[in-house]
Design a protein around this motif. Structure first.
Motif, PDB file in Angstrom:
ATOM      1  N   VAL A 244       0.791  -1.177  -0.234  1.00  0.00           N
ATOM      2  CA  VAL A 244       0.149  -0.108  -0.051  1.00  0.00           C
ATOM      3  C   VAL A 244       0.890   1.256  -0.053  1.00  0.00           C
ATOM      4  O   VAL A 244       0.457   2.160  -0.629  1.00  0.00           O
ATOM      5  CB  VAL A 244      -1.046  -0.067   1.259  1.00  0.00           C
ATOM      6  CG1 VAL A 244      -1.681   1.414   1.369  1.00  0.00           C
ATOM      7  CG2 VAL A 244      -1.770  -1.215   1.181  1.00  0.00           C
ATOM      8  N   THR A 248       0.662   4.555  -2.617  1.00  0.00           N
ATOM      9  CA  THR A 248       0.332   5.766  -2.108  1.00  0.00           C
ATOM     10  C   THR A 248       1.573   6.656  -2.700  1.00  0.00           C
ATOM     11  O   THR A 248       1.439   7.845  -2.953  1.00  0.00           O
ATOM     12  CB  THR A 248       0.065   5.909  -0.840  1.00  0.00           C
ATOM     13  OG1 THR A 248       1.057   5.302  -0.081  1.00  0.00           O
ATOM     14  CG2 THR A 248      -1.287   5.266  -0.490  1.00  0.00           C
ATOM     15  N   LYS A 281      -6.653   8.262   1.192  1.00  0.00           N
ATOM     16  CA  LYS A 281      -7.690   7.398   1.772  1.00  0.00           C
ATOM     17  C   LYS A 281      -8.547   6.911   0.679  1.00  0.00           C
ATOM     18  O   LYS A 281      -8.556   7.497  -0.545  1.00  0.00           O
ATOM     19  CB  LYS A 281      -8.423   8.177   2.844  1.00  0.00           C
ATOM     20  CG  LYS A 281      -7.796   8.797   3.881  1.00  0.00           C
ATOM     21  CD  LYS A 281      -8.817   9.500   4.979  1.00  0.00           C
ATOM     22  CE  LYS A 281      -7.915   9.958   6.249  1.00  0.00           C
ATOM     23  NZ  LYS A 281      -8.787  10.771   7.132  1.00  0.00           N
ATOM     24  N   HIS A 282      -8.890   5.661   1.217  1.00  0.00           N
ATOM     25  CA  HIS A 282     -10.024   5.037   0.418  1.00  0.00           C
ATOM     26  C   HIS A 282     -11.420   5.677   0.414  1.00  0.00           C
ATOM     27  O   HIS A 282     -11.894   6.323   1.575  1.00  0.00           O
ATOM     28  CB  HIS A 282     -10.009   3.611   0.639  1.00  0.00           C
ATOM     29  CG  HIS A 282     -11.037   2.797  -0.245  1.00  0.00           C
ATOM     30  ND1 HIS A 282     -12.305   2.609  -0.123  1.00  0.00           N
ATOM     31  CD2 HIS A 282     -10.570   2.090  -1.312  1.00  0.00           C
ATOM     32  CE1 HIS A 282     -12.662   1.897  -1.240  1.00  0.00           C
ATOM     33  NE2 HIS A 282     -11.626   1.328  -1.685  1.00  0.00           N
ATOM     34  N   TYR A 283     -12.021   5.682  -0.765  1.00  0.00           N
ATOM     35  CA  TYR A 283     -13.264   6.701  -0.930  1.00  0.00           C
ATOM     36  C   TYR A 283     -14.309   6.261   0.002  1.00  0.00           C
ATOM     37  O   TYR A 283     -14.864   6.982   0.688  1.00  0.00           O
ATOM     38  CB  TYR A 283     -13.629   6.603  -2.275  1.00  0.00           C
ATOM     39  CG  TYR A 283     -14.587   7.600  -2.659  1.00  0.00           C
ATOM     40  CD1 TYR A 283     -14.511   9.035  -2.672  1.00  0.00           C
ATOM     41  CD2 TYR A 283     -16.089   7.154  -2.532  1.00  0.00           C
ATOM     42  CE1 TYR A 283     -15.566   9.818  -3.051  1.00  0.00           C
ATOM     43  CE2 TYR A 283     -17.434   7.798  -2.949  1.00  0.00           C
ATOM     44  CZ  TYR A 283     -16.873   9.267  -3.021  1.00  0.00           C
ATOM     45  OH  TYR A 283     -17.951  10.256  -3.389  1.00  0.00           O
ATOM     46  N   ASP A 284     -14.223   5.117   0.452  1.00  0.00           N
ATOM     47  CA  ASP A 284     -15.514   4.456   1.451  1.00  0.00           C
ATOM     48  C   ASP A 284     -15.121   4.899   2.754  1.00  0.00           C
ATOM     49  O   ASP A 284     -16.054   5.182   3.828  1.00  0.00           O
ATOM     50  CB  ASP A 284     -15.496   3.045   1.407  1.00  0.00           C
ATOM     51  CG  ASP A 284     -16.090   2.661  -0.104  1.00  0.00           C
ATOM     52  OD1 ASP A 284     -16.852   3.482  -0.522  1.00  0.00           O
ATOM     53  OD2 ASP A 284     -15.713   1.330  -0.153  1.00  0.00           O
ATOM     54  N   ASP A 285     -13.724   5.162   3.022  1.00  0.00           N
ATOM     55  CA  ASP A 285     -13.396   5.709   4.498  1.00  0.00           C
ATOM     56  C   ASP A 285     -13.539   7.195   4.574  1.00  0.00           C
ATOM     57  O   ASP A 285     -13.207   7.851   5.749  1.00  0.00           O
ATOM     58  CB  ASP A 285     -11.852   5.363   4.649  1.00  0.00           C
ATOM     59  CG  ASP A 285     -11.788   3.848   4.770  1.00  0.00           C
ATOM     60  OD1 ASP A 285     -13.070   3.108   4.778  1.00  0.00           O
ATOM     61  OD2 ASP A 285     -10.698   3.387   4.647  1.00  0.00           O
ATOM     62  N   TRP A 320      -5.934   9.272  -9.439  1.00  0.00           N
ATOM     63  CA  TRP A 320      -6.676   8.802  -8.208  1.00  0.00           C
ATOM     64  C   TRP A 320      -7.676   7.731  -8.453  1.00  0.00           C
ATOM     65  O   TRP A 320      -7.966   7.063  -7.657  1.00  0.00           O
ATOM     66  CB  TRP A 320      -7.486  10.309  -7.934  1.00  0.00           C
ATOM     67  CG  TRP A 320      -8.238   9.977  -6.723  1.00  0.00           C
ATOM     68  CD1 TRP A 320      -7.771  10.102  -5.294  1.00  0.00           C
ATOM     69  CD2 TRP A 320      -9.566   9.654  -6.709  1.00  0.00           C
ATOM     70  NE1 TRP A 320      -8.792   9.906  -4.425  1.00  0.00           N
ATOM     71  CE2 TRP A 320     -10.098   9.725  -5.418  1.00  0.00           C
ATOM     72  CE3 TRP A 320     -10.708   9.418  -7.465  1.00  0.00           C
ATOM     73  CZ2 TRP A 320     -11.398   9.475  -4.737  1.00  0.00           C
ATOM     74  CZ3 TRP A 320     -12.019   9.428  -7.002  1.00  0.00           C
ATOM     75  CH2 TRP A 320     -12.277   9.068  -5.553  1.00  0.00           C
ATOM     76  N   GLN A 324      -7.549   4.283  -6.381  1.00  0.00           N
ATOM     77  CA  GLN A 324      -8.941   3.716  -5.637  1.00  0.00           C
ATOM     78  C   GLN A 324      -9.206   2.158  -5.976  1.00  0.00           C
ATOM     79  O   GLN A 324      -9.540   1.299  -5.210  1.00  0.00           O
ATOM     80  CB  GLN A 324      -9.979   4.876  -5.863  1.00  0.00           C
ATOM     81  CG  GLN A 324      -9.906   6.043  -5.150  1.00  0.00           C
ATOM     82  CD  GLN A 324      -9.860   6.189  -3.939  1.00  0.00           C
ATOM     83  OE1 GLN A 324     -10.463   5.448  -2.915  1.00  0.00           O
ATOM     84  NE2 GLN A 324      -8.829   6.871  -3.135  1.00  0.00           N
ATOM     85  N   MET A 327      -6.341  -0.191  -4.429  1.00  0.00           N
ATOM     86  CA  MET A 327      -6.622  -0.181  -2.938  1.00  0.00           C
ATOM     87  C   MET A 327      -7.923  -1.130  -2.981  1.00  0.00           C
ATOM     88  O   MET A 327      -7.835  -1.830  -1.635  1.00  0.00           O
ATOM     89  CB  MET A 327      -6.911   1.161  -2.368  1.00  0.00           C
ATOM     90  CG  MET A 327      -5.592   1.867  -2.380  1.00  0.00           C
ATOM     91  SD  MET A 327      -5.891   3.497  -1.717  1.00  0.00           S
ATOM     92  CE  MET A 327      -6.053   3.043   0.056  1.00  0.00           C
ATOM     93  N   GLY A 328      -9.126  -0.973  -3.674  1.00  0.00           N
ATOM     94  CA  GLY A 328     -10.159  -1.797  -3.362  1.00  0.00           C
ATOM     95  C   GLY A 328      -9.898  -3.297  -3.797  1.00  0.00           C
ATOM     96  O   GLY A 328     -10.392  -4.062  -2.932  1.00  0.00           O
ATOM     97  N   ARG A 331      -7.869  -4.578  -0.829  1.00  0.00           N
ATOM     98  CA  ARG A 331      -8.858  -4.581   0.342  1.00  0.00           C
ATOM     99  C   ARG A 331      -9.542  -6.128   0.342  1.00  0.00           C
ATOM    100  O   ARG A 331      -9.707  -6.679   1.504  1.00  0.00           O
ATOM    101  CB  ARG A 331      -9.564  -3.628   0.377  1.00  0.00           C
ATOM    102  CG  ARG A 331      -9.198  -2.147   1.409  1.00  0.00           C
ATOM    103  CD  ARG A 331     -10.180  -1.445   1.599  1.00  0.00           C
ATOM    104  NE  ARG A 331      -9.857  -0.417   2.478  1.00  0.00           N
ATOM    105  CZ  ARG A 331     -10.782   0.340   3.164  1.00  0.00           C
ATOM    106  NH1 ARG A 331     -11.989   0.399   2.620  1.00  0.00           N
ATOM    107  NH2 ARG A 331     -10.348   1.195   4.089  1.00  0.00           N
TER     108      ARG A 331
END
Length: 429
Positions: A244, A248, A281-285, A320, A324, A327-328, A331
């Motif tokens: 990660v 980033t 940051k992840h969009y969901d966070d 971006w 995202q 990272m998704g 995860r």
């Protein structure tokens, strides 16, 4: 207080006589006067077992205990003397080593307090001031700790990392290895170079090295050689945090490049500089809770702020989106989709440095796939490195790596340190 000491050390009360029920304050310390009256089992000269009392020692033995009412407390022991009936040799009663070792002043109870202080993130000067001692007492105790590592056992999961060494080391970085399951430190070496590591691990028998199944590490290329030369049955696991971090850092480098394309006095430059953490940051966070931004001069949320920043430049928006999605997939532990995304990156849309940093992960595909399947990581070791940095900062640095290593081992586990503790008592019979 004497009853507490006798109970703590499992001593027989009939052998001790107290002159007072409580310690007596003398200037800036307390003293508790007692008398120890117990003959030895046999004479040291002729092995006789019959004795007669022959007075007492002219000076009492001074043993320091833990503090009493905020001041140092000393146990003043008057020792009885006995004469052997067989040979006529006179000797004094031997104080039990559970209380204090021969030729030493600090009691074992005080040494336990010293070890507890050594496990904390505190400097020697502050710890010695709390216990009313000199810093030399701490260094003497460190010298009594064993420096040898056990070469008869290795864990199934071995975590590897490095940290900043001391000035007396040959290399700039030191090496640390930890059990990935029990979180116990295996070893701390003063040099992280591959030649030194291979030499160290080859000291272990081959059957012991064959027990290592997984090596968890960052993306350091030199550590890969340990598997071929020392651990033939081990598989490499790349730490998920560093994967990660690679994603980033690639995006952050692109953000700085886009930010510098704007005028330094523009609002776009200022926003991209101040709110860069929201983009990582992840969009969901991202939070939808509103806060007042002085730079924007209005109320906004993290999600609204990110949506505004990525629209400053189309290149930033594309990068971006890649971050995202990557990272998704990471995860969700979908390794196939994760690497398919990296392989499909096009340098005609995104800058070549950005694509290269992502495609670097393709070299570690097998180890990253294994990291997504198994629960092992270097989180325990990274936490230990954080403690090492904290204690090094509190102590204002260490002069020798020997004491630094012992302090690290004490911080890791007190029980392991106490089991390996060997007291210096060359005069002990």
């Amino acid at each position: 207080m004497l009853n507490y000491i006798l109970k703590h050390y499992h001593l027989q009360a009939k052998d001790w006589i107290s002159y007072s029920s409580a310690p007596t304050k003398i200037k800036n310390h307390f003293e508790l006067a007692v008398k120890f009256d117990k003959p030895n089992r046999k004479c040291l000269s002729c092995s006789g077992i019959r004795f007669h009392k022959h007075g007492r020692t002219p000076r009492p033995r001074k043993v320091q205990l833990t503090e009493y009412m905020g001041l140092p407390c000393f146990l003043m022991i008057t020792i009885a003397r006995y004469r052997c009936v067989t040979c006529g040799v006179t000797h004094a009663s031997q104080i039990p080593e559970r209380l204090v070792l021969k030729g030493q002043k600090d009691s074992t109870l005080l040494k336990t307090q010293i070890i507890k202080k050594l496990t904390q993130k505190i400097a020697f000067t502050d710890a010695s001031r709390d216990l009313h001692l000199t810093s030399h007492s701490f260094y003497r105790l460190l010298d009594q700790l064993s420096e040898k590592d056990k070469t008869n056992k290795l864990p199934r999961v071995l975590c590897l990392d490095e940290f900043k060494a001391t000035k007396d080391c040959t290399g700039s970085m030191a090496f640390i290895a930890m059990d990935g399951e029990s979180h116990e430190i295996v070893t701390v070496l003063e040099d992280r170079r591959i030649e030194q590591l291979v030499t160290y691990f080859l000291r272990f028998p081959r059957q012991v090295r064959m027990q290592v199944k997984y090596l968890v590490m960052d993306m350091n290329y030199s550590y890969d050689k340990l598997i071929k030369r020392c651990f033939p049955n081990a598989q490499l696991i790349t730490d998920r945090f560093h994967v990660v971090q690679q994603l980033t850092r690639a995006f952050n480098s692109l953000r700085i490049q886009v930010m510098k394309s704007f005028d330094t006095r523009s609002s776009q430059y200022r926003h991209l500089k101040y709110y860069w953490k929201h983009l990582l940051k992840h969009y969901d966070d991202l939070s939808e809770k509103h806060f007042y931004s002085r730079s924007l001069r209005r109320w906004t949320s993290s999600r609204q702020l990110v949506e505004q920043l990525i629209n400053y430049d189309p290149l930033l928006y594309e990068a971006w989106q890649v971050l995202q999605v990557a990272m998704g997939h990471f995860r969700n532990k979908d390794s196939d989709a994760f690497f398919d995304l990296i392989e499909g990156l096009d340098t005609r849309i995104l800058p070549e440095p950005f694509v290269k940093k992502y495609q670097f992960l393709l070299r570690k595909r097998s180890s990253i796939e294994l990291a997504l399947k198994l629960p092992y990581s270097n989180g325990c070791l990274e936490g230990m490195n954080n403690k090492i940095k904290a204690i090094k900062r509190c102590a204002f640095g260490f002069r020798t790596f020997r004491n630094f290593k012992k302090r690290i081992m004490l911080m890791n586990t007190v029980l392991t340190a106490l089991s390996t503790l060997r007291w210096e008592n060359t005069k002990m019979s």
